[in-house]
Design a protein around this motif. Structure first.
Motif, PDB file in Angstrom:
ATOM      1  N   THR A 174       0.838  -1.194  -0.176  1.00 32.74           N
ATOM      2  CA  THR A 174       0.185   0.048   0.031  1.00 32.74           C
ATOM      3  C   THR A 174       0.780   1.312   0.014  1.00 32.74           C
ATOM      4  OG1 THR A 174      -0.191   0.089   2.522  1.00 32.74           O
ATOM      5  CG2 THR A 174      -2.009  -0.844   1.146  1.00 32.74           C
ATOM      6  N   LEU A 175       1.866   1.303   0.629  1.00 33.46           N
ATOM      7  CA  LEU A 175       3.017   2.309   0.657  1.00 33.46           C
ATOM      8  C   LEU A 175       3.529   2.648  -0.795  1.00 33.46           C
ATOM      9  CD1 LEU A 175       4.832   1.825   4.033  1.00 33.46           C
ATOM     10  CD2 LEU A 175       3.140   3.677   3.376  1.00 33.46           C
ATOM     11  N   ALA A 176       3.980   1.727  -1.431  1.00 30.44           N
ATOM     12  CA  ALA A 176       4.365   1.519  -2.927  1.00 30.44           C
ATOM     13  C   ALA A 176       3.161   2.122  -3.723  1.00 30.44           C
ATOM     14  CB  ALA A 176       5.038   0.359  -3.285  1.00 30.44           C
ATOM     15  N   ALA A 177       2.163   1.523  -3.735  1.00 34.06           N
ATOM     16  CA  ALA A 177       0.954   2.101  -4.553  1.00 34.06           C
ATOM     17  C   ALA A 177       0.632   3.709  -4.247  1.00 34.06           C
ATOM     18  CB  ALA A 177      -0.514   1.297  -4.394  1.00 34.06           C
ATOM     19  N   ALA A 178       0.863   3.880  -3.187  1.00 34.64           N
ATOM     20  CA  ALA A 178       0.841   5.368  -2.939  1.00 34.64           C
ATOM     21  C   ALA A 178       1.884   6.103  -3.020  1.00 34.64           C
ATOM     22  CB  ALA A 178       0.248   5.707  -1.190  1.00 34.64           C
ATOM     23  N   GLU A 179       2.850   5.693  -3.530  1.00 38.12           N
ATOM     24  CA  GLU A 179       4.147   6.280  -3.862  1.00 38.12           C
ATOM     25  C   GLU A 179       4.928   6.906  -2.852  1.00 38.12           C
ATOM     26  OE1 GLU A 179       3.482   8.909  -7.444  1.00 38.12           O
ATOM     27  OE2 GLU A 179       2.801   7.289  -8.478  1.00 38.12           O
ATOM     28  N   LYS A 180       4.656   6.200  -1.448  1.00 37.32           N
ATOM     29  CA  LYS A 180       5.287   6.666  -0.543  1.00 37.32           C
ATOM     30  C   LYS A 180       6.745   5.723  -0.368  1.00 37.32           C
ATOM     31  CE  LYS A 180       1.482   8.386   1.486  1.00 37.32           C
ATOM     32  NZ  LYS A 180       0.193   8.348   2.717  1.00 37.32           N
ATOM     33  N   LEU A 181       6.783   4.807  -1.169  1.00 38.69           N
ATOM     34  CA  LEU A 181       7.866   3.815  -0.829  1.00 38.69           C
ATOM     35  C   LEU A 181       8.107   3.267  -2.681  1.00 38.69           C
ATOM     36  CD1 LEU A 181       9.693   1.858   0.994  1.00 38.69           C
ATOM     37  CD2 LEU A 181       7.768   0.429   0.816  1.00 38.69           C
ATOM     38  N   SER A 182       9.385   2.944  -3.017  1.00 38.20           N
ATOM     39  CA  SER A 182       9.491   2.711  -4.267  1.00 38.20           C
ATOM     40  C   SER A 182       9.265   1.163  -4.450  1.00 38.20           C
ATOM     41  CB  SER A 182      11.019   2.887  -4.551  1.00 38.20           C
ATOM     42  OG  SER A 182      11.192   2.197  -5.669  1.00 38.20           O
ATOM     43  N   TRP A 183       8.891   0.784  -5.647  1.00 41.17           N
ATOM     44  CA  TRP A 183       8.350  -0.665  -5.689  1.00 41.17           C
ATOM     45  C   TRP A 183       9.975  -1.468  -5.886  1.00 41.17           C
ATOM     46  CZ3 TRP A 183       4.074  -3.086  -5.267  1.00 41.17           C
ATOM     47  CH2 TRP A 183       3.038  -2.111  -5.586  1.00 41.17           C
ATOM     48  N   ASN A 184      11.166  -0.802  -6.035  1.00 35.22           N
ATOM     49  CA  ASN A 184      12.377  -1.233  -6.048  1.00 35.22           C
ATOM     50  C   ASN A 184      12.850  -1.043  -4.638  1.00 35.22           C
ATOM     51  OD1 ASN A 184      12.683  -2.292  -8.496  1.00 35.22           O
ATOM     52  ND2 ASN A 184      12.849  -0.087  -9.144  1.00 35.22           N
ATOM     53  N   GLY A 185      12.014  -0.565  -3.499  1.00 39.22           N
ATOM     54  CA  GLY A 185      12.484  -0.543  -2.053  1.00 39.22           C
ATOM     55  C   GLY A 185      11.852  -1.618  -1.433  1.00 39.22           C
ATOM     56  N   GLY A 186      11.664  -1.183  -0.217  1.00 43.95           N
ATOM     57  CA  GLY A 186      10.843  -2.237   0.915  1.00 43.95           C
ATOM     58  C   GLY A 186      11.631  -2.047   2.338  1.00 43.95           C
ATOM     59  N   PHE A 187      11.367  -2.934   3.284  1.00 40.19           N
ATOM     60  CA  PHE A 187      11.926  -2.954   4.555  1.00 40.19           C
ATOM     61  C   PHE A 187      13.061  -3.854   4.417  1.00 40.19           C
ATOM     62  CE2 PHE A 187       7.053  -2.615   5.247  1.00 40.19           C
ATOM     63  CZ  PHE A 187       7.149  -1.340   5.300  1.00 40.19           C
ATOM     64  N   ALA A 188      14.070  -3.214   5.333  1.00 40.83           N
ATOM     65  CA  ALA A 188      15.240  -4.178   5.681  1.00 40.83           C
ATOM     66  C   ALA A 188      15.287  -4.584   6.978  1.00 40.83           C
ATOM     67  CB  ALA A 188      16.458  -3.193   5.229  1.00 40.83           C
ATOM     68  N   ALA A 189      15.931  -5.691   7.554  1.00 43.06           N
ATOM     69  CA  ALA A 189      16.243  -5.889   8.691  1.00 43.06           C
ATOM     70  C   ALA A 189      17.462  -5.889   9.010  1.00 43.06           C
ATOM     71  CB  ALA A 189      15.645  -7.514   8.990  1.00 43.06           C
ATOM     72  N   VAL A 190      17.853  -4.933   9.637  1.00 42.49           N
ATOM     73  CA  VAL A 190      19.281  -4.774  10.242  1.00 42.49           C
ATOM     74  C   VAL A 190      19.565  -5.272  11.698  1.00 42.49           C
ATOM     75  CG1 VAL A 190      21.010  -2.775  10.579  1.00 42.49           C
ATOM     76  CG2 VAL A 190      19.094  -2.395   8.820  1.00 42.49           C
ATOM     77  N   ALA A 191      20.730  -5.978  11.611  1.00 41.29           N
ATOM     78  CA  ALA A 191      21.127  -6.817  12.784  1.00 41.29           C
ATOM     79  C   ALA A 191      21.875  -5.970  13.557  1.00 41.29           C
ATOM     80  CB  ALA A 191      21.849  -8.180  12.413  1.00 41.29           C
TER      81      ALA A 191
END
Length: 191
Positions: A174-191
Motif C-alpha cells: 500500500t505504501l508503494a501504491a501510494a508512491e510513499k515507497l519505491s517498488w524497488n525498495g522495501g523494508f530491511a532487517a538490520v542486525a
C-alpha cells in the motif's frame, strides 16, 4: 545443491529463479498452464497470485506430498486494496498447510519485491528474506538456498507468524501504491 521447482513465471518467479540458479541450485520454472509437466523439485515455490492456490491444490496437490512448499502469496483484496482476504487470526500460508497436510509449508519471499531480490539489496542493506514455518528442516533448506544466493535469511518463527508477514507485505504494497515507497525498495532487517 537443491532441486527447486517454481510455479509461476512472472516477476517474482523470475527473480526467485535467478536466486536459485545464482546459488548453484537446479531450477525448474513452470507456468501455471504446465499441468502436464511433472514437478521435479524437492522444494516447490508457489510464485503465483493468492487466488491461484486453490487451483494448484486441486490439480497438483498429490504431487506436493512430501515436498517443501514455499508460499510467497499475499491474500490482498485487490478489489478494494484495503484489507486481507483471510480471517484476522489466520493466514494464506496456514490455509495452504491445512490443504496440504503431507507437505511442509513455509512462508517466504512475500515481504520482498522482485527488484530487491534481483539486486540483492534494499537501499544500502542486503535483502532480507523472512521465513516462517513449523518444520525446522524445511526452513533450513529454504535458508540454505537464500544464503547461497548472497541474501540474508531470518527465521521469523512458526507458521503462525505468516499472518504478520502477510500484514507487513500488505503495508509495504500500500505504501508503494501510494508512491510513499519505491517498488524497488522495501523494508530491511538490520542486525
Amino acid at each position: 545443491m537443491a532441486n527447486i521447482s517454481i510455479l509461476g513465471t512472472g516477476n517474482m518467479g523470475q527473480a526467485i529463479g535467478g536466486l536459485v540458479a545464482k546459488g548453484g541450485n537446479t531450477v525448474q520454472q513452470l507456468n501455471t498452464s504446465s499441468a502436464g509437466e511433472a514437478i521435479t523439485g524437492d522444494i516447490v515455490i508457489l510464485a503465483v497470485p493468492h487466488s491461484a492456490l486453490a487451483d494448484i491444490v486441486a490439480t497438483r496437490g498429490a504431487e506436493l506430498t512430501g515436498k517443501i512448499v514455499v508460499d510467497i502469496t499475499n491474500p490482498v483484496d485487490f478489489a478494494t486494496f484495503d484489507n486481507l482476504t483471510v480471517p484476522a487470526d489466520g493466514s494464506a500460508a496456514a490455509e495452504l498447510a491445512r490443504e496440504l497436510p503431507q507437505a511442509q509449508v513455509v512462508k517466504a519471499f512475500n515481504t520482498n519485491f522482485a527488484g530487491t531480490l534481483a539486486t540483492g539489496s534494499v537501499g544500502s542493506e542486503t535483502t532480507t528474506v523472512l521465513i516462517a514455518g513449523d518444520d525446522a528442516g524445511a526452513k533450513a533448506a529454504v535458508t540454505a538456498f537464500v544464503e547461497a544466493a548472497g541474501l540474508r535469511a531470518v527465521d521469523a518463527g512458526s507458521l503462525k507468524r505468516a499472518r504478520e508477514l502477510e500484514s507487513l507485505a500488505f503495508l509495504q504494497m500500500t505504501l508503494a501504491a501510494a508512491e510513499k515507497l519505491s517498488w524497488n525498495g522495501g523494508f530491511a532487517a538490520v542486525a
